[in-house]
Design a protein around this motif. Structure first.
Motif, mmCIF file in Angstrom:
data_model
loop_
_atom_site.group_PDB
_atom_site.id
_atom_site.type_symbol
_atom_site.label_atom_id
_atom_site.label_comp_id
_atom_site.label_asym_id
_atom_site.label_seq_id
_atom_site.Cartn_x
_atom_site.Cartn_y
_atom_site.Cartn_z
ATOM 1 N N ARG B 318 -5.907 -11.296 2.918
ATOM 2 C CA ARG B 318 -4.810 -12.248 2.774
ATOM 3 C C ARG B 318 -3.475 -12.335 3.341
ATOM 4 O O ARG B 318 -2.930 -12.398 4.294
ATOM 5 C CB ARG B 318 -5.038 -13.492 1.974
ATOM 6 N N ILE B 319 -3.871 -11.025 2.276
ATOM 7 C CA ILE B 319 -1.988 -11.035 1.927
ATOM 8 C C ILE B 319 -1.332 -9.536 2.957
ATOM 9 O O ILE B 319 -0.202 -9.791 3.691
ATOM 10 C CB ILE B 319 -0.960 -10.404 0.780
ATOM 11 N N ASP B 320 -2.204 -9.352 3.997
ATOM 12 C CA ASP B 320 -2.390 -8.456 5.041
ATOM 13 C C ASP B 320 -1.700 -9.020 5.660
ATOM 14 O O ASP B 320 -1.116 -8.346 7.209
ATOM 15 C CB ASP B 320 -4.045 -7.482 5.483
ATOM 16 N N LYS B 321 -2.021 -10.642 5.611
ATOM 17 C CA LYS B 321 -1.991 -11.583 7.304
ATOM 18 C C LYS B 321 -0.118 -12.285 7.425
ATOM 19 O O LYS B 321 0.797 -12.318 8.268
ATOM 20 C CB LYS B 321 -2.938 -12.044 7.743
ATOM 21 N N ILE B 322 0.014 -12.113 5.949
ATOM 22 C CA ILE B 322 1.357 -13.226 5.457
ATOM 23 C C ILE B 322 2.552 -11.309 5.449
ATOM 24 O O ILE B 322 1.769 -10.755 4.688
ATOM 25 C CB ILE B 322 1.531 -13.745 4.579
ATOM 26 N N ASP B 323 3.740 -12.438 5.618
ATOM 27 C CA ASP B 323 4.325 -11.073 5.772
ATOM 28 C C ASP B 323 5.929 -11.738 4.917
ATOM 29 O O ASP B 323 6.436 -12.624 4.661
ATOM 30 C CB ASP B 323 4.835 -10.274 6.276
ATOM 31 N N GLY B 324 6.229 -10.496 4.562
ATOM 32 C CA GLY B 324 8.029 -11.469 3.663
ATOM 33 C C GLY B 324 7.584 -11.741 2.183
ATOM 34 O O GLY B 324 5.791 -12.284 1.879
ATOM 35 N N ASN B 325 8.509 -12.208 1.780
ATOM 36 C CA ASN B 325 8.595 -12.572 -0.495
ATOM 37 C C ASN B 325 7.251 -12.108 -0.573
ATOM 38 O O ASN B 325 6.625 -12.858 -1.357
ATOM 39 C CB ASN B 325 8.539 -14.140 -0.204
ATOM 40 N N LEU B 326 6.746 -10.829 -0.366
ATOM 41 C CA LEU B 326 5.535 -10.451 -0.902
ATOM 42 C C LEU B 326 6.333 -9.689 -2.086
ATOM 43 O O LEU B 326 7.211 -8.442 -2.178
ATOM 44 C CB LEU B 326 4.818 -9.817 -0.256
ATOM 45 N N PRO B 327 5.325 -9.213 -3.610
ATOM 46 C CA PRO B 327 5.901 -8.670 -4.610
ATOM 47 C C PRO B 327 5.454 -7.154 -4.188
ATOM 48 O O PRO B 327 4.438 -6.898 -3.540
ATOM 49 C CB PRO B 327 4.954 -9.228 -6.148
ATOM 50 N N ASP B 328 6.383 -6.393 -4.855
ATOM 51 C CA ASP B 328 6.482 -5.080 -3.737
ATOM 52 C C ASP B 328 4.722 -4.802 -4.292
ATOM 53 O O ASP B 328 4.403 -2.917 -3.510
ATOM 54 C CB ASP B 328 7.346 -4.117 -4.750
ATOM 55 N N TYR B 329 4.366 -5.028 -5.727
ATOM 56 C CA TYR B 329 3.318 -4.134 -5.749
ATOM 57 C C TYR B 329 2.059 -4.165 -4.988
ATOM 58 O O TYR B 329 1.141 -3.816 -4.338
ATOM 59 C CB TYR B 329 2.887 -4.602 -7.325
ATOM 60 N N LEU B 330 2.112 -5.225 -4.341
ATOM 61 C CA LEU B 330 1.308 -5.701 -2.971
ATOM 62 C C LEU B 330 1.465 -5.487 -1.945
ATOM 63 O O LEU B 330 0.805 -4.810 -0.829
ATOM 64 C CB LEU B 330 1.387 -7.615 -3.164
ATOM 65 N N SER B 331 3.060 -5.411 -1.527
ATOM 66 C CA SER B 331 3.411 -4.979 0.041
ATOM 67 C C SER B 331 3.752 -4.059 0.372
ATOM 68 O O SER B 331 3.473 -3.238 1.729
ATOM 69 C CB SER B 331 4.695 -5.492 0.531
ATOM 70 N N THR B 332 4.594 -3.119 -1.139
ATOM 71 C CA THR B 332 4.156 -1.314 -0.762
ATOM 72 C C THR B 332 3.173 -1.150 -0.087
ATOM 73 O O THR B 332 3.233 0.313 0.465
ATOM 74 C CB THR B 332 5.414 -1.247 -1.136
ATOM 75 N N HIS B 333 2.322 -0.846 -1.007
ATOM 76 C CA HIS B 333 0.892 -0.655 -0.588
ATOM 77 C C HIS B 333 0.763 0.406 1.063
ATOM 78 O O HIS B 333 0.674 -0.736 0.864
ATOM 79 C CB HIS B 333 0.374 -0.777 -1.641
ATOM 80 N N PRO B 334 -0.121 1.425 1.240
ATOM 81 C CA PRO B 334 0.058 1.602 2.439
ATOM 82 C C PRO B 334 -0.737 0.457 3.330
ATOM 83 O O PRO B 334 -0.491 0.100 4.304
ATOM 84 C CB PRO B 334 -0.844 3.379 2.528
ATOM 85 N N SER B 335 -1.673 0.006 2.762
ATOM 86 C CA SER B 335 -2.616 -0.540 3.502
ATOM 87 C C SER B 335 -3.501 -1.385 2.281
ATOM 88 O O SER B 335 -4.280 -0.793 2.126
ATOM 89 C CB SER B 335 -4.043 -0.202 4.088
ATOM 90 N N SER B 336 -3.201 -2.967 2.339
ATOM 91 C CA SER B 336 -4.097 -3.934 1.942
ATOM 92 C C SER B 336 -5.671 -3.510 1.975
ATOM 93 O O SER B 336 -6.329 -4.006 1.447
ATOM 94 C CB SER B 336 -3.489 -4.937 2.432
ATOM 95 N N GLY B 337 -5.831 -3.682 3.013
ATOM 96 C CA GLY B 337 -6.840 -3.661 3.963
ATOM 97 C C GLY B 337 -7.805 -2.346 3.345
ATOM 98 O O GLY B 337 -9.136 -2.719 3.381
ATOM 99 N N ASN B 338 -7.787 -0.915 3.304
ATOM 100 C CA ASN B 338 -8.059 -0.178 2.261
ATOM 101 C C ASN B 338 -8.704 -0.651 0.946
ATOM 102 O O ASN B 338 -9.177 -0.343 0.516
ATOM 103 C CB ASN B 338 -7.139 0.566 2.268
ATOM 104 N N ARG B 339 -7.389 -1.734 0.251
ATOM 105 C CA ARG B 339 -8.188 -1.978 -0.970
ATOM 106 C C ARG B 339 -8.789 -3.088 -0.839
ATOM 107 O O ARG B 339 -9.702 -2.837 -1.893
ATOM 108 C CB ARG B 339 -6.336 -2.340 -1.873
ATOM 109 N N ALA B 340 -8.530 -3.977 0.337
ATOM 110 C CA ALA B 340 -9.444 -4.510 0.253
ATOM 111 C C ALA B 340 -10.877 -3.937 0.143
ATOM 112 O O ALA B 340 -12.031 -4.994 -0.227
ATOM 113 C CB ALA B 340 -9.548 -5.321 1.681
ATOM 114 N N GLU B 341 -11.559 -3.107 1.374
ATOM 115 C CA GLU B 341 -12.402 -2.100 1.079
ATOM 116 C C GLU B 341 -13.567 -2.054 -0.011
ATOM 117 O O GLU B 341 -14.074 -2.081 -0.251
ATOM 118 C CB GLU B 341 -12.842 -1.634 2.572
ATOM 119 N N GLN B 342 -12.211 -1.122 -0.513
ATOM 120 C CA GLN B 342 -12.658 -0.913 -1.927
ATOM 121 C C GLN B 342 -13.096 -1.352 -2.685
ATOM 122 O O GLN B 342 -14.572 -1.512 -3.578
ATOM 123 C CB GLN B 342 -11.549 0.131 -2.804
#
Lengths: 406, 368
Positions: B318-342
């Motif tokens: 979900r947070i992959d699709k929205i942008d802006g106003n996101l905490p660093d720990y969620l938005s700066t990571h290389p790919s949330s998609g990857n974490r989602a798969e894990q």
């Protein structure tokens, strides 16, 4: 010994508003562009101008410090400070974790206070140390008629004396402030030299109380205000209590502020009159409190008006240029935000340069031009002194930001 | 060239010599003559003359010389105010404005500059982290909890415009739902701290861990999360940080570096430090290793408690699709998609529903 027959010579100050404003403004801009690094060179140029504008018997003083040595000194000092402060802060933080946050009992409140003051006292020695070193550096880089001023080592002794005297002054609620002022000035002065001639601070600390008289009057009025308010409120004239107390309070407060300035001005004059250089040369100082206050008020007013007008014009221009954007409420582009921040910083530098030209320099000019030297001919017997490396070149003072106006 | 009167200071005494200046016979210097200078007088070679910055209407000259002064200059000074003589010197002395630096000056500058940068770097990135980790690890749990309370209070002050009590959401039905969620998250877990959950009324999509077992949810996260399982996933991740004492260590690290900053900036009280800590926790700049460890902790906890990792996975998507106003720990990571798969890969078995629909709705309305 009497010196009634000896000649007196007045010090003069020839600096003007235009040049010092341009100097302060341009060096400020260069410091901004170089992210602060140029400030060491800027300060050097400003001092050269001020020293060169101070004349005695036709000869100008000379400032020989360099920007490079200040920068090098800063690099060393900042590392030492970083280690000291980081470790002290961290240890105090760990110790105080329970108290600093949410004190729950009275003992914890007390512990919190102690720790806050511990942090303060951890920096205090450094501040006094830096103060001594800064004065020593300035003297070591000042020359008159080619002869160096100087100051011998003694920062360590200054630090513990200053802390002790400060504690005594605080414990006596400021009543022993003259003792601190006098002893510290004597400690500094007795270590100062011009060539091979030594400065000596004479006089006594009790005589400084005369300079404090207006502080006592101001305090007396404040006490009177409280007493009058309380007494009038209890007897029949309750309606009178508030206006009388407020009136007395305001008068007392203003009197106290003026009294503090009076103490600074007259304390300086007293200490200067009682300084000697070598066995023969004396000083006299006659600065006037009214003039100093007038210069602050008038200069402050001029700075406020000029900065206000310039800020209004800048604001108007940017509004006209970017009106559409502002009205539409869209997020301003990054370039515009940066331009705004830069404009703000430039305005600050502008205000600082104006302050230098309209307040600091006039006050300085008043203090120097009311200073006279007796028996100046004796200077010709004074011989050159050794070069002092200046060590940190007031790097500590700069890192702790206690350099003052120039 | 007419001889002109000038002042000469010999650099040895504070005597002013009144001298007559004229060009020397070979025209390669200025010749100073006066009663106090003997019959020969003094000759200053033109090529060694240097002009000192001074006032208009006069010229203060010195000579370049190998002295131990701050600049390689002779301590003697010559002050000329005769316009003709000033013009002569300006026209004939070649190096008047030259800046003389000693041999090795730039080397010394480079050395000190490198030394200072290296030392500060060493302090900030080696000494302080070591020392602060050491101090953080020796902190007693009670102190840690008290410290966490202060930090959370500070964050509340930063986020809310008014007092800290205004920002805490306390609708009773919502609090009950939150307690149900808490019970499920700690069921059967051996945790270092007593987990405490609170919701702050702020639109930021964020949750953060404070020292001593507190996890703060910002209302924006409740609005954004699609299901209670997604929220539980994020909370499990934050619990991973709590368990590893990440926020405490982070707080100590920033306290040390803030100490340098605040004292250099002239703020000797601790207020600035605590304020900065709050800010640091909000932007929670944990290392990538710490994040990975917190993810692993979350996967294990979600699996063991039967909540399942599907919620966490779908939140990352979900947070992959929205942008802006996101905490660093969620938005700066290389790919949330990857974490989602894990997260999805860690899933073993079906997930139990975390909250009923009614409970989830009251939780979302906890701020009224």
């Amino acid at each position: 010994m009497t010196f009634s027959t000896s000649r007196t010579t007045r010090v003069s100050y020839t600096g003007e508003r235009g040049p010092i404003f341009r100097l302060a403004f341009s060096t400020g801009l260069l410091a901004l562009i170089t992210l602060g690094i140029y400030r060491f060179w800027g300060k050097t140029r400003l001092r050269r101008y001020i020293w060169g504008s101070t004349r005695l018997d036709g000869d100008a003083f000379e400032y020989t410090g360099t920007g490079l040595e200040k920068f090098l000194g800063f690099l060393v000092s900042v590392v030492i400070l970083a280690v000291y402060l980081a470790v002290v802060q961290l240890v105090l933080f760990a110790l105080g974790l329970r108290f600093i946050v949410n004190p729950r009992t009275e003992a914890e409140v007390l512990a919190q206070l102690v720790l806050i003051y511990a942090t303060f006292f951890a920096v205090l020695p450094l501040i006094f140390y830096a103060g001594y070193r800064a004065r020593r550096y300035k003297l070591a880089r000042t020359r008159f008629r080619g002869i160096r001023f100087g100051m011998i080592h003694g920062a360590g002794g200054y630090v513990w004396r200053a802390i002790l005297l400060l504690v005594v002054s605080i414990l006596t609620l400021g009543l022993l402030t003259p003792l601190m002022t006098f002893r510290l000035e004597k400690y500094l002065t007795d270590r100062m030299f011009y060539g091979d001639a030594r400065f000596v601070q004479g006089g006594s600390w009790t005589r400084l109380y005369r300079s404090m008289k207006h502080i006592f009057i101001g305090l007396g009025l404040l006490v009177l205000a409280a007493v009058a308010g309380a007494v009038l409120a209890t007897v029949a004239h309750a309606a009178l209590a508030a206006p009388v107390a407020i009136l007395l309070g305001v008068v007392g407060y203003v009197w106290l502020i003026v009294g503090m300035i009076y103490f600074r001005v007259h304390g300086f004059a007293y200490l200067t009159r009682n300084k000697r250089l070598g066995p023969e040369i004396g000083f006299d100082a006659a600065p006037r409190t009214g003039t100093v206050i007038g210069q602050y008020l008038l200069g402050g007013l001029m700075v406020a008006i000029i900065v206000g007008v310039v800020a209004a014009i800048l604001g108007g221009i940017s509004f006209v240029l970017f009106e559409n954007r502002l009205v539409s409420g869209a997020e301003p582009p990054l370039a515009l935000i940066i331009a705004g921040v830069v404009a703000y910083l430039v305005l600050l530098i502008f205000a600082g340069a104006l302050t230098m030209a309209l307040i600091t320099q006039p006050v300085l000019a008043h203090f120097t031009s009311t200073l006279t030297i007796t028996n100046l001919e004796a200077l010709s017997k004074i011989r050159q002194r050794q070069h002092d490396k200046g060590a940190d070149a007031e790097g500590f003072a700069d890192a702790l930001d206690i350099g003052g106006a120039f | 060239m007419q001889p002109a009167a000038a002042s000469y200071f010999d650099g040895l005494t504070a005597t002013r010599h009144v001298v007559i200046v004229s060009p020397s016979r070979d025209l390669r210097g200025v010749w100073l003559q006066g009663p106090s200078l003997g019959t020969q007088g003094v000759i200053w070679p033109l090529d060694r003359l240097r002009l000192l910055p001074g006032q208009a209407g006069e010229m203060t000259l010195t000579m370049v010389a190998d002295t131990d002064d701050e600049a390689p200059r002779d301590p003697a000074r010559l002050v000329i105010s005769d316009p003709g003589m000033m013009d002569f010197v300006r026209a004939t002395a070649p190096g008047l404005a030259k800046v003389d630096t000693r041999r090795g000056t730039y080397g010394r500058l480079a050395l000190r500059l490198t030394g200072a940068i290296a030392a500060i770097g060493l302090i900030l990135f080696v000494l302080l982290p070591r020392l602060s980790d050491q101090l953080a690890n020796n902190l007693s749990p009670e102190r840690e909890v008290a410290f966490g309370d202060a930090v959370v209070e500070q964050v509340a002050l930063t986020l809310g415009n008014v007092g800290s009590s205004e920002i805490v959401c306390t609708a009773p039905a919502g609090e009950a739902a939150l307690e149900t969620l808490r019970q499920q998250l700690i069921a059967g877990q051996d945790l270092r701290y007593d987990l405490r959950l609170r919701v702050f009324d702020h639109e930021m999509v964020n949750a953060f861990a404070a020292p001593g077992g507190q996890v703060i949810i910002l209302r924006g996260l409740l609005d954004e999360a699609g299901s209670p399982a997604e929220l539980a996933g994020v909370l499990a991740h934050e619990m991973g940080h709590v368990q590893a004492r990440d926020p405490t260590r982070l707080a100590f690290r920033s306290a040390g570096s803030a100490g340098i900053l605040s004292l250099l900036l002239g703020d000797a009280s601790g207020g600035f430090v605590i304020a900065l800590l709050g800010d640091h926790l909000l932007s929670a700049a944990y290392t990538r290793d710490a994040e990975a460890a917190a993810d692993a902790f979350a996967h294990r906890l979600l699996t063991e408690t039967g909540i399942g990792t599907a919620g966490l996975a779908s939140f990352f998507n979900r947070i992959d699709k929205i942008d802006g106003n996101l905490p660093d720990y969620l938005s700066t990571h290389p790919s949330s998609g990857n974490r989602a798969e894990q997260a999805r890969a860690a899933d073993q078995g079906a997930a139990n529903p975390v909250l009923t629909d009614a409970e989830w709705q009251s939780l979302q309305r906890i701020c009224g």
